[in-house]
Design an enzyme around this catalytic site. Structure first.
Site, PDB file in Angstrom:
ATOM      1  N   ASP A  39      23.667  40.387  25.621  1.00 31.54           N
ATOM      2  CA  ASP A  39      24.854  40.969  26.255  1.00 31.54           C
ATOM      3  C   ASP A  39      26.097  40.151  25.922  1.00 31.54           C
ATOM      4  OD1 ASP A  39      26.036  42.991  27.692  1.00 31.54           O
ATOM      5  OD2 ASP A  39      25.694  42.075  29.648  1.00 31.54           O
ATOM      6  N   LEU A  57      35.336  36.150  42.660  1.00 29.56           N
ATOM      7  CA  LEU A  57      35.612  36.191  41.219  1.00 29.56           C
ATOM      8  C   LEU A  57      35.248  37.535  40.606  1.00 29.56           C
ATOM      9  CD1 LEU A  57      34.329  32.629  40.216  1.00 29.56           C
ATOM     10  CD2 LEU A  57      36.694  33.357  40.617  1.00 29.56           C
ATOM     11  N   GLY A  58      34.322  38.256  41.224  1.00 26.87           N
ATOM     12  CA  GLY A  58      33.950  39.551  40.664  1.00 26.87           C
ATOM     13  C   GLY A  58      32.763  40.157  41.389  1.00 26.87           C
ATOM     14  N   VAL A 103      30.110  37.442  42.526  1.00 20.38           N
ATOM     15  CA  VAL A 103      30.356  36.064  42.100  1.00 20.38           C
ATOM     16  C   VAL A 103      31.535  35.532  42.903  1.00 20.38           C
ATOM     17  CG1 VAL A 103      30.837  34.506  40.187  1.00 20.38           C
ATOM     18  CG2 VAL A 103      29.520  36.597  39.784  1.00 20.38           C
ATOM     19  N   GLY A 142      25.166  42.354  42.482  1.00 24.01           N
ATOM     20  CA  GLY A 142      25.624  41.278  43.334  1.00 24.01           C
ATOM     21  C   GLY A 142      27.078  40.929  43.100  1.00 24.01           C
ATOM     22  N   GLY A 199      29.408  43.069  40.760  1.00 24.38           N
ATOM     23  CA  GLY A 199      28.606  43.813  39.804  1.00 24.38           C
ATOM     24  C   GLY A 199      27.649  44.733  40.518  1.00 24.38           C
ATOM     25  N   LYS A 226      26.957  32.786  41.972  1.00 26.19           N
ATOM     26  CA  LYS A 226      26.513  34.143  41.635  1.00 26.19           C
ATOM     27  C   LYS A 226      25.386  34.535  42.574  1.00 26.19           C
ATOM     28  CE  LYS A 226      24.525  36.880  37.848  1.00 26.19           C
ATOM     29  NZ  LYS A 226      24.085  36.848  36.437  1.00 26.19           N
TER      30      LYS A 226
END
Length: 312
Positions: A166, A51-52, A59, A57, A54, A74
């Protein structure tokens, strides 16, 4: 002849175990459907997609084998940096603490192989940021629905003394079928203590959506408690939904730290175009007050006319 005295012998009465046992009895098992859906460990999950990624780490979309339900996993790497470790532990603490329909639910936290793994509710509609890339602009009625749901989440967080720090379109996730929007990602969040160590004097989060007091805490010292910064970020995100681009910059311009700092700290808050309704203009103005004391709270904004139109 003297009569013999009849002995009155009584057999012991059978006492149910629960009345004389000293140790506490175990709690009853949960209903079968909850037992089926419960996640005992990472071995229950199968990765089916990414999913993504960063800085700390990744996801993943994962399948829970027993229930055939999808979740988001995550994975955050633990390193030797004490500040990063404290930040991750704070996220774990908050994930276990919060419980609100307006916030992405954490189903479990597991440590494995030097990583902290958060099993999260899966939101199949992606983020508000992804939606903006395809849709570009949104109607006021759509923005009002999103704002109300985010404010419900912020009201809950602030009542629990939690500052998100955030709030931005990429941290607002959507359920495709219901249209529900929920707040996600507490990686830089904080719990407000008596020392107020997570109020203004905390340079964390995405700088583009930071409030003036977060950029320049010395100027606003003593006039903010941290919660107001979340409302500034919300106002910018909702104005971005209306404009189709980040409010402080022209369309397609990439932000840099110096430009953002000067615009947010020394410039005026961005204006809503005159094509917008007076109610929406007022709502954004209540969020984007440079003085944090003048900003409306989440509870106050939930009663703003923009979210509560008067039917004629």
């Amino acid at each position: 002849m003297a009569t013999k005295k009849r002995l009155e012998l009584k057999l012991p009465i059978s006492i149910p175990l629960r009345h004389h046992i000293l140790m506490p009895m175990p709690l009853p098992l949960p209903p079968q459907e909850n037992l089926k859906n419960s996640i005992k460990g990472l071995c229950d999950l199968e990765k089916v997609g990414v999913l993504g990624h960063g800085s700390q780490g990744s996801v993943y979309k994962v399948l829970h084998r027993r229930s055939s339900s999808y979740f988001a996993l995550k994975v955050v790497r633990l390193d030797c940096d004490p500040s990063s470790t404290r930040q991750i532990m704070r996220e774990v603490e908050i994930a276990k603490k919060i419980n609100s329909p307006s916030i992405v639910k954490c189903e479990g936290v597991f440590e494995q192989g030097g990583n902290i793994n958060f099993v999260l509710e899966y939101m199949d509609g992606g983020s508000l940021a992804n939606l903006l890339k395809h849709k570009r602009r949104m109607t006021e009625s759509c923005i009002a629905k999103i704002a109300r749901q985010v404010l419900e989440g912020l009201k809950y967080l602030h009542s629990e003394r939690i500052v998100h720090r955030d709030i931005k379109p990429s941290n607002l996730l959507i359920d495709r079928s219901s249209g529900v929007v929920k707040i996600a990602d507490f990686g830089v969040s904080g719990i407000v203590s008596q020392s107020m160590d997570v109020s203004c004097n905390s340079y964390v989060g995405t700088c583009a959506y930071m409030s003036p007091e977060r950029f320049d805490p010395d100027t606003y010292r003593g006039s903010c408690n941290g919660y107001e910064g979340d409302l500034w970020s919300l106002g910018l995100a909702m104005l971005e939904c209306y404009l189709g681009h980040f409010p402080f910059l022209p369309p397609a311009q990439e932000p840099d730290w110096v430009t953002l700092m000067c615009a947010i700290c020394f410039g005026d808050p961005p204006l809503v175009p005159p094509t917008a309704s007076k109610e929406f203009q007022s709502f954004i103005k209540c969020c984007l007050q440079k003085n944090p004391r003048s900003r409306w709270t989440a509870s106050e904004l939930l009663h703003h006319p923009f979210l509560n139109p008067v039917l004629v």
